[in-house]
Design an enzyme around this catalytic site. Structure first.
Site, PDB file in Angstrom:
ATOM      1  N   PRO A 101     101.292  35.866  49.491  1.00 33.28           N
ATOM      2  CA  PRO A 101     102.711  36.471  49.813  1.00 33.28           C
ATOM      3  C   PRO A 101     103.293  37.465  48.854  1.00 33.28           C
ATOM      4  O   PRO A 101     102.877  37.549  48.009  1.00 33.28           O
ATOM      5  CB  PRO A 101     103.576  34.871  49.450  1.00 33.28           C
ATOM      6  CG  PRO A 101     102.564  34.010  49.037  1.00 33.28           C
ATOM      7  CD  PRO A 101     101.122  34.675  48.894  1.00 33.28           C
ATOM      8  N   GLY A 103     105.909  40.064  46.967  1.00 31.13           N
ATOM      9  CA  GLY A 103     107.042  39.959  46.026  1.00 31.13           C
ATOM     10  C   GLY A 103     107.651  38.660  45.176  1.00 31.13           C
ATOM     11  O   GLY A 103     108.580  38.394  45.036  1.00 31.13           O
ATOM     12  N   GLY A 105     105.434  37.479  42.563  1.00 27.25           N
ATOM     13  CA  GLY A 105     105.054  37.076  41.215  1.00 27.25           C
ATOM     14  C   GLY A 105     103.581  36.720  41.203  1.00 27.25           C
ATOM     15  O   GLY A 105     102.847  36.578  40.188  1.00 27.25           O
ATOM     16  N   LEU A 106     102.894  37.036  42.387  1.00 22.43           N
ATOM     17  CA  LEU A 106     101.328  36.672  42.379  1.00 22.43           C
ATOM     18  C   LEU A 106     100.411  38.024  42.436  1.00 22.43           C
ATOM     19  O   LEU A 106      98.982  37.809  42.853  1.00 22.43           O
ATOM     20  CB  LEU A 106     100.915  35.769  43.891  1.00 22.43           C
ATOM     21  CG  LEU A 106     101.652  34.557  43.790  1.00 22.43           C
ATOM     22  CD1 LEU A 106     101.465  33.765  45.026  1.00 22.43           C
ATOM     23  CD2 LEU A 106     101.490  33.748  42.437  1.00 22.43           C
ATOM     24  N   GLY A 107     100.988  38.849  42.074  1.00 22.38           N
ATOM     25  CA  GLY A 107     100.440  40.318  42.028  1.00 22.38           C
ATOM     26  C   GLY A 107      99.997  41.082  43.138  1.00 22.38           C
ATOM     27  O   GLY A 107      98.645  41.721  43.278  1.00 22.38           O
ATOM     28  N   SER A 108     100.637  40.699  44.522  1.00 19.89           N
ATOM     29  CA  SER A 108     100.067  41.502  45.482  1.00 19.89           C
ATOM     30  C   SER A 108     100.138  42.833  45.589  1.00 19.89           C
ATOM     31  O   SER A 108      99.240  43.482  45.925  1.00 19.89           O
ATOM     32  CB  SER A 108     100.989  40.765  46.577  1.00 19.89           C
ATOM     33  OG  SER A 108     102.297  41.486  46.673  1.00 19.89           O
ATOM     34  N   SER A 109     101.097  43.776  45.135  1.00 21.32           N
ATOM     35  CA  SER A 109     101.200  45.055  44.869  1.00 21.32           C
ATOM     36  C   SER A 109      99.971  45.754  44.060  1.00 21.32           C
ATOM     37  O   SER A 109      99.445  46.547  44.357  1.00 21.32           O
ATOM     38  CB  SER A 109     102.282  45.709  44.733  1.00 21.32           C
ATOM     39  OG  SER A 109     102.911  45.267  43.419  1.00 21.32           O
ATOM     40  N   ALA A 111      97.209  44.140  43.256  1.00 17.89           N
ATOM     41  CA  ALA A 111      96.046  43.742  43.867  1.00 17.89           C
ATOM     42  C   ALA A 111      95.551  44.937  45.040  1.00 17.89           C
ATOM     43  O   ALA A 111      94.333  45.229  45.315  1.00 17.89           O
ATOM     44  CB  ALA A 111      96.021  42.321  44.538  1.00 17.89           C
ATOM     45  N   ASP A 151      98.561  43.164  35.229  1.00 19.07           N
ATOM     46  CA  ASP A 151      98.400  42.553  36.743  1.00 19.07           C
ATOM     47  C   ASP A 151      97.107  43.588  37.378  1.00 19.07           C
ATOM     48  O   ASP A 151      96.215  42.671  38.010  1.00 19.07           O
ATOM     49  CB  ASP A 151      99.698  42.738  37.607  1.00 19.07           C
ATOM     50  CG  ASP A 151     100.731  41.925  37.463  1.00 19.07           C
ATOM     51  OD1 ASP A 151     100.607  41.223  36.119  1.00 19.07           O
ATOM     52  OD2 ASP A 151     101.791  41.803  37.851  1.00 19.07           O
TER      53      ASP A 151
HETATM   54  C1  MEV Z   1     104.812  41.056  36.228  1.00 15.35           C
HETATM   55  O1  MEV Z   1     103.795  40.193  36.943  1.00 15.35           O
HETATM   56  C2  MEV Z   1     104.295  40.821  34.641  1.00 15.35           C
HETATM   57  C3  MEV Z   1     105.616  41.614  33.707  1.00 15.35           C
HETATM   58  O2  MEV Z   1     105.163  41.172  32.589  1.00 15.35           O
HETATM   59  C4  MEV Z   1     105.491  43.111  33.935  1.00 15.35           C
HETATM   60  C5  MEV Z   1     104.195  43.829  33.437  1.00 15.35           C
HETATM   61  O3  MEV Z   1     103.323  43.055  32.786  1.00 15.35           O
HETATM   62  O4  MEV Z   1     104.149  44.972  33.766  1.00 15.35           O
HETATM   63  C6  MEV Z   1     106.893  40.961  33.998  1.00 15.35           C
END
Ligand code: MEV
Length: 315
Positions: A101, A103, A105-109, A111, A151
């Site tokens: 999914p 946006g 927080g699972l690193g989609s952009s 990846a 990420d």
């Molecule tokens: C985002 O997944 C992680 C943050 O620490 C930003 C980053 O490390 O670039 C919030």
């Protein structure tokens, strides 16, 4: 001819936000992927197609500097750089397909950047993971210059990693570790949350410095707990990390509530990634995975994730 590559999403077990200021983070690639397929096209265009949006650039008309900021900008940048590098006269189409999914927080952009860079470059040659990572990160920093690179690094290399901006170490871990990921369904912007923390830091320099050193110790303890395969200790440290994230203002009420529920059955839990919404992760093994999942399902979308050890791969 087509070239296809795929790359995993990630969770941050420890250290998000603090990593931007030099503290080590512990990251884990997860078994949910983004696949990018590139092909050359006769039109002098760059076309990016994905389920969450499309973008097009006319290479005969648009200026190379004219990429508009936005979530599609890194992919246009990657495609443009690859065409330039190989003196390509034709255009390119990149199709992105995701199991992650967006946006949350699972690193989609990140990846997607890694997979897109590998698939577009793969039309000409296969480059090392390090070289693909460099391209992906350069593109990512076009829209978000503070990106720590954490990420995209974990997406390129997979596994578990201790990451700081100047040092990355693979963590060897053979234990039984699973995560229940619950989605708050609140979409966030990583860039805005990183700016929010920057503001918090500028108003509370001393406190933020202290929090950074506490987080550093927490990460050291977590590395030791991983070394001993001590999930109970690791879970408790995750809960402590959640408190730190609440203090710097990146958790939300929905995330806090999800964490409190997950803590009832799992070894420990925390929000993961930038916060302001997104997901929480709860640490489990085979003894409590099913019960935690069942409990969290009553509260919303959730699924089980395991460690992806492969990172970037070509299909
Ligand atoms: C985002 O997944 C992680 C943050 O620490 C930003 C980053 O490390 O670039 C919030």
């Amino acid at each position: 001819m087509k070239s296809t590559a795929s790359s995993p999403g990630k969770v941050i077990l420890f250290g998000e936000h603090f990593v931007v200021y030099g503290v080590r983070a512990i990251l884990c690639a997860i078994d949910k992927r983004i696949t990018a397929t590139s092909r050359l096209i006769d039109e002098r265009k760059i076309r990016i197609l994905s389920s969450i949006g499309t973008a097009e650039m006319d290479l005969a008309r648009d200026s190379p500097q004219g990429i508009q900021p936005g979530f599609m900008a890194p992919f246009l940048h990657i495609a443009q750089e690859v065409l330039k590098e190989y003196n390509e006269e034709r255009g390119i189409e990149v199709v992105l397909e995701s199991e992650i999914p967006a946006g949350v927080g699972l690193g989609s952009s990140s990846a997607a950047c890694v997979a897109a860079a590998a698939s577009a470059t793969g039309l000409y040659e296969r480059k090392s993971k390090e070289e693909i990572l460099r391209k992906a990160l350069e593109a990512e920093r076009k829209i978000f210059e503070d990106a720590s690179g954490a990420d995209s690094s974990i997406s390129a290399f997979g596994g578990l990693m201790a990451y700081s901006k100047d040092r990355q170490e693979r963590i060897e871990f053979k234990g039984d570790l699973s995560l229940i990921i619950a989605n708050s369904r609140q979409v966030h912007s990583t860039r805005e949350l990183v700016m929010k923390v920057r503001e918090f830091k500028s108003k509370n320099e001393k406190l933020f410095g202290d929090l950074c050193s506490t987080e550093g110790t927490l990460v050291d303890d977590a590395l030791k707990a991983l070394g001993r395969n001590d999930l109970r200790a690791l879970g408790q440290l995750m809960s402590k990390n959640q408190e730190m994230l609440e203090r710097i203002g990146v958790s939300t009420k929905v995330l806090n509530d999800l964490v409190r529920e997950a803590d009832k059955i799992s070894y420990g839990s925390k929000m993961t990634g930038a916060g302001g919404g997104g997901c929480i992760i709860a640490l489990v093994d085979r003894t409590n995975a099913a019960t935690t999942l069942e409990h969290m399902k009553k509260l919303g979308d959730c699924f089980t994730a395991k460690i992806d050890f492969e990172g970037l791969s070509y299909l």
